[in-house]
Design a protein around this motif. Structure first.
Motif, short mmCIF file in Angstrom:
data_model
loop_
_atom_site.label_atom_id
_atom_site.label_comp_id
_atom_site.label_asym_id
_atom_site.label_seq_id
_atom_site.Cartn_x
_atom_site.Cartn_y
_atom_site.Cartn_z
N THR A 253 -36.58 30.17 46.02
CA THR A 253 -36.92 29.13 47.61
C THR A 253 -36.30 27.89 47.20
OG1 THR A 253 -38.69 28.15 46.35
CG2 THR A 253 -39.06 29.89 47.82
N GLN A 254 -35.24 27.79 46.31
CA GLN A 254 -34.51 26.30 45.92
C GLN A 254 -33.52 26.51 47.09
OE1 GLN A 254 -32.53 25.38 42.72
NE2 GLN A 254 -33.04 26.68 41.84
N PHE A 255 -32.98 27.63 46.61
CA PHE A 255 -31.22 27.96 47.48
C PHE A 255 -31.91 28.22 48.65
CE2 PHE A 255 -31.87 30.52 43.23
CZ PHE A 255 -30.22 28.66 42.30
N VAL A 256 -33.13 28.57 49.07
CA VAL A 256 -33.68 28.18 50.17
C VAL A 256 -33.57 26.94 51.05
CG1 VAL A 256 -35.15 29.12 52.28
CG2 VAL A 256 -35.02 30.72 50.93
N TRP A 257 -33.65 26.19 50.66
CA TRP A 257 -33.70 24.76 50.99
C TRP A 257 -32.34 24.24 50.80
CZ3 TRP A 257 -37.76 22.87 53.43
CH2 TRP A 257 -38.75 23.53 53.91
N GLN A 258 -32.03 24.72 49.84
CA GLN A 258 -30.59 23.90 50.16
C GLN A 258 -29.34 24.30 51.08
OE1 GLN A 258 -28.45 26.06 46.39
NE2 GLN A 258 -29.16 24.26 44.93
N ALA A 259 -29.56 25.50 52.00
CA ALA A 259 -29.12 26.12 53.19
C ALA A 259 -29.80 25.18 53.85
CB ALA A 259 -29.41 27.34 53.43
N GLY A 383 -23.38 30.45 46.17
CA GLY A 383 -25.10 31.41 46.11
C GLY A 383 -25.59 32.04 46.53
N HIS A 384 -26.00 33.60 46.38
CA HIS A 384 -26.17 34.77 46.97
C HIS A 384 -27.16 34.19 47.97
CE1 HIS A 384 -24.77 38.40 44.25
NE2 HIS A 384 -24.50 37.45 44.39
N LEU A 385 -28.43 33.95 48.12
CA LEU A 385 -29.17 33.66 48.56
C LEU A 385 -29.08 32.65 49.67
CD1 LEU A 385 -32.17 34.14 49.15
CD2 LEU A 385 -32.95 33.05 47.72
N LYS A 386 -28.82 31.74 48.57
CA LYS A 386 -27.76 30.21 50.49
C LYS A 386 -27.23 31.18 51.20
CE LYS A 386 -26.08 25.97 50.60
NZ LYS A 386 -24.96 24.71 50.00
N ARG A 387 -25.84 31.77 50.53
CA ARG A 387 -25.55 32.60 51.68
C ARG A 387 -26.12 33.47 52.84
NH1 ARG A 387 -22.46 35.22 48.09
NH2 ARG A 387 -21.34 33.39 47.51
#
Length: 477
Positions: A253-259, A383-387
């Motif tokens: 979920t950190q990559f979701v928040w990065q986005a 990053g895959h998830l952020k993308r």
């Protein structure tokens, strides 16, 4: 001994293909992937765009009269689609990350195909509004999902023309939709249905029929693709890993928040909304605009074909050159400017000829910009998830379709609509200029940091969770 030597040569040969293939070998591998991926996603989006925009053809074919779509009723029916569509995109792309593309994408296609088929039973304005809400909800996942899917297979420098090829089906849908509507509305009275009801029914059934085989023939990831040999698979995986600067591909979920927290995401949203308001205006109202130029309803359906056909050709050509030069911003600005000239013609002209040329220029300039902004977004989100999340978040710009639905209210000149579209195109040009400046500034800052701190690629593992904030990541201009 000879066998061992041959094995060694074969092993070395395979290793060479993986690490440093010739340009011809690289092109061959990518072309092989193209043939197994692009036909699917192009046909998917052809039906998606056809199914969301056919309300414009249905209106001209008699729906407005039969359902008493007076005042703002048609505008509301067109607009509600974008509310459910916009807010379902992010959850859909997260689901795509958790599930297999070959299961999720065909499933949502079957869902919206069923909704569209049942729209042939519509008998009132209220039922049309409800159906459009569900159509938006079920269609929402396809566009961001396909863009994310392409990012899983191609390095950044190869994405623009692939996205352009699949998005060209949107303009093709506009052209094809006009021809289909011209033919299908001749079924007036068959089976007790109006011609416009048959438009919904037949196009919905066709969508379901295309989706069902996709469950069995769509490929998920390079790691599991049966059509790739082991050396080809290893090469593509290595290229994608290197292209991502060794950033993490796990779900966290950190990559979701990065986005969500990244200001650059919202700059891209502004560019996208500046392009989508004109785009939806083109798809929803081109038949109506041409009809108001003095042409009959049937001829308006046919005359809506050339603008979309020109947009299709321009989309592919611009996508190829965008990848060739590895540039995104300048091509968005150029396309938006061409479209702006078209709308100026539509706004100022009182004669049918120049106005029709303006409609053609508007479509020709607009359609190439969307695959470019999507390639730009996918390239600059690390990053895959952020993308995946960023690609879905810029889909929130589809809320601009609500605006598009309410601006063409003053026929026959449509000054309010054309003027509003010109403003949004100007917004896209200005924000694209800012994004280019900002990405260039950040690249220079990272290069200075790498020099000062002696950071090189062999330290990539230290920054794998930083996304595009990694000092090793470089933004595409």
């Amino acid at each position: 001994m000879s066998s061992l030597r041959n094995d060694s040569i074969e092993s070395n040969s395979e290793k060479q293909i993986v690490s440093i293939p010739s340009p011809r070998e690289r092109a061959r591998i990518l072309r092989k992937i193209d043939w197994h991926l692009l036909p699917f996603v192009t046909v998917f989006y052809l039906f998606s765009y056809l199914d969301r925009a056919n309300i414009g053809n249905a209106k001209v074919a008699g729906m407005a009269t039969n359902l008493y779509l007076t005042g703002f009723r048609y505008n509301i029916a067109a607009a509600v689609f974008f509310i459910s569509y916009s807010f379902a995109e992010v959850p859909s792309n997260i689901a795509l990350k958790l599930l297999r593309p070959s299961r999720w994408i065909p499933s949502i296609m079957v869902a919206w195909g069923i909704v569209l088929t049942l729209m042939c039973l519509i008998r009132s304005y209220q039922s049309l509004v409800v159906a459009r809400v569900f159509l938006g909800l079920t269609e929402a996942g396809l566009f961001p999902g396909v863009n994310y899917y392409i990012c899983l297979w191609y390095p950044r420098s190869e994405r623009s023309k692939r996205i352009a090829i699949f998005f060209s089906s949107a303009s093709l849908a506009g052209a094809f939709g006009g021809l289909l509507a011209y033919g299908i509305e001749r079924m007036e009275g068959v089976g007790g249905l109006h011609g416009w009801q048959w438009i919904f029914c037949l196009e919905g059934i066709a969508t379901v029929l295309v989706a069902i085989p996709s469950f069995f023939f769509m490929h998920d990831y390079p790691e599991t693709a049966r059509f790739l040999t082991e050396p080809e698979r290893s090469y593509i995986i290595d290229v994608l890993k290197e292209d991502s600067n060794h950033l993490s591909s796990r779900f966290d979920t950190q990559f979701v928040w990065q986005a969500i927290k990244d200001y650059k995401t919202y700059v891209l949203v502004l560019i996208h909304i500046g392009l989508l308001v004109p785009g939806y205006a083109i798809s929803l109202f081109t038949p109506t605009i041409i009809n108001e130029l003095g042409y009959s309803a049937a001829n308006a359906q046919l005359l809506s074909v050339p603008p979309f056909a020109a947009g299709c050709i321009a989309t592919i050509i611009v996508g190829i050159y965008s990848d060739k030069h590895n540039l995104r911003g300048p091509y968005i600005i150029g396309g938006a400017f061409v479209s702006l000239v078209g709308y100026i013609l539509l706004y100022c002209s009182v004669r049918a000829g120049p106005s029709y040329v303006g409609a053609c220029l508007a479509a020709t300039g607009y359609y190439p910009t969307i695959p470019i902004i999507l390639a730009w977004t996918g390239s600059n989100a690390g990053g895959h998830l952020k993308r995946g999340v960023v690609l879905a978040m810029i889909g929130l710009s589809n809320i601009g379709g609500i605006c598009s639905s309410f601006i063409y209210i003053d026929p026959p000149r449509f000054h309010i609509g054309h003027g509003t579209v010109m403003g949004f195109l100007s917004l896209a040009i200005i924000t694209s200029l800012f994004a280019m400046w900002d990405y260039n500034r950040l690249n220079k800052k990272k290069e200075a940091q790498c020099l000062a701190e002696n950071i090189s690629d062999d330290r990539g593992y230290e920054f794998e969770d930083m996304g595009d904030a990694s000092p090793l990541f470089r933004y595409t201009i």
